[in-house]
Design an enzyme around this catalytic site. Structure first.
Site: not given
Ligand code: ASP
Length: 464
Positions: A110, A186-187, A265
């Site tokens: 993202t 980020t995942d 995360k």
């Protein structure tokens, strides 16, 4: 995207274009759409290539898009018009010979995305000029050089990209970069931060991974601030480790620098999603300062020496135990030639009795099996219950307080170096980058657990 569907207005054909024409509302109009179910304010987006022509897509002020059935619209009030910006202006990054040189390696996610109005999707895009055009503050800290290594969402990062990224880091350090920033989705950023902590050792400079939970076209985007914090850390901090730099609290007060092997995360949508597990973060960072929260980090050096050990055995898996898990789960991995299995067991590190026969087979077939805990905090303790002791006899190796994902990438890395399971064990159980620790601090466990007095007291020490 939410679809508001309402078929009670049979007056229209249901064709979105006709409805927009009827109310004289071209795309990019800021409107209030009145339907029987209520009204919706937002910006009318062009129809994407793959969407049907029965819905009007509205970008709501919060940033989400919704689709509204054209036939449900009773009226459209036009409040304004917004020009579409397909491209952020490209600006050449200024060069200042007194500033440190930071290299930003882009992998996608993202943070490297902007909304593609053609398809309505968030697409990975990465251009250095665009970055400076949108976050000019970056020039306050360094001369930024950028290179796009990959353009993927992080679920598509794997051994090939990990190896490529590790080698690229090595090259940049040898070329004299003062710090490295890695833009990443980020995942699964914590998988990459862990494997890079193993593949890139003894770095003389900071290696800072950064991402964003919300794309830069959204008002609440964390992209710019995370990037500023990461670039500042890479340029100025004396912490020469692989770190993840993301929002600390839910508001934009400061970012936290998490050790690459202890971070995870933990929230699907909060910007403050990354948390240090089993420890406390290395430091906090804001636009003005970097404040260490601990002293035991590896310090920046002036040399350009770094060890790159970029190998990975792909036949490694992670098994998340659940009650009533059948042994054929483990059997099928053995039958498919897997060389290593990390189990995320319950409590202190348990699986059910029926799994034992499969574990015995794994032992006979020379498959390396490691135990971690689903609780994430705390240690595997296989001596406490008889069941744990039995598993030890079946060759299951307790992986202390290594996080399951970290044990997974470390096992792939260890098996990439040797097939000798004794050597693999030595690699696995020798801490390289804080992946196992002697003890876990209670004030780390408590951090941000919601208004508890001891948490408040702990945090207040670091609050300005
Ligand atoms: N799905 C995206 C990714 O991990 C999410 C993000 O970047 O935050 O690549």
């Amino acid at each position: 995207m939410t679809i508001i569907n309402e078929n009670s207005f049979k007056g229209y054909s249901g064709n979105a274009l006709e409805v927009l024409k009827k109310f004289k509302a071209p795309v990019w109009s800021e409107v209030e759409l009145i339907t029987a179910k209520g009204s919706y304010k937002g910006l009318i987006l062009p129809r994407s290539e793959t969407a049907d022509n029965l819905h009007i897509v509205l970008k709501m002020p919060v940033g989400y898009n919704i689709g509204i059935a054209a036939r449900s619209i009773v009226d459209i009030k036009i409040n304004g018009f917004k020009e579409a910006h397909y491209k952020i202006p490209e600006k050449e990054f200024p060069y200042d010979e007194n500033k440190p040189n930071v290299k930003l390696l882009g992998t996608g996610g993202t943070i490297a995305s902007r909304l593609d109005y053609r398809t309505g999707a968030v697409i990975p895009a990465f251009s250095p000029g665009e970055l400076y055009g949108s976050v000019p503050e970056l020039a306050d800290y360094c001369n930024l050089h950028t290179e796009k290594l990959y353009g993927v969402f992080s679920e598509n990062m794997g051994p090939e990209q990990w190896i490529g990224t590790a080698k690229a880091i090595g090259k940049e350090i040898e070329n004299g970069a003062h710090g490295i920033v890695i833009g990443h989705g980020t995942d699964v950023m914590h998988h990459t931060s862990a494997i890079l902590s193993f593949m890139v050792q003894n770095s003389p400079v900071p290696i800072v991974m950064v991402g964003s939970q919300r794309s830069s076209d959204r008002p609440s985007s964390d992209a710019a601030l995370n990037l500023i914090h990461a670039v500042k850390t890479a340029a100025e901090s004396d912490i020469a480790e692989v770190m993840v730099c993301m929002f600390g609290p839910t508001s934009d007060q400061y970012g936290l620098l998490h050790r690459g092997t202890r971070v995870r995360k933990m929230h699907s949508s909060y910007r403050s999603t990354f948390r240090t597990i089993g420890d406390i973060p290395i430091a906090k960072v804001d636009r003005e300062s970097i404040t260490p929260l601990r002293k035991d980090y590896k310090k920046r050096r002036k040399d350009k020496n770094v060890e790159i050990n970029a190998v990975f055995e792909e036949k490694v898996s992670i098994v998340y135990y659940y009650p009533n898990m059948q042994p054929d789960i483990i059997d099928s991995l053995i039958d498919n030639g897997y060389k290593g299995i990390v189990i995320a067991g319950t409590g202190l590190g348990h699986v059910n009795k029926p799994a034992y026969a499969a574990l015995k087979r794994a032992q006979e077939k020379n498959v390396a099996v490691y135990m971690t805990v689903q609780t994430l905090w705390g240690y595997v303790q296989m001596y406490v219950y008889e069941t744990g002791r039995e598993m030890l006899q079946l060759g299951v190796v307790p992986a202390a307080n290594m996080l399951p994902e970290v044990a997974y990438v470390k096992l792939g890395w260890a098996l990439g170096q040797t097939g000798d399971l004794e050597k693999v064990k030595e690699i696995m159980l020798t801490p390289v980058a804080g992946e196992t620790t002697e003890r876990e601090p209670s004030n780390g466990y408590l951090i941000y657990q919601g208004g508890l007095p001891e948490v408040e007291e702990f945090i207040s020490k670091y609050r300005k």
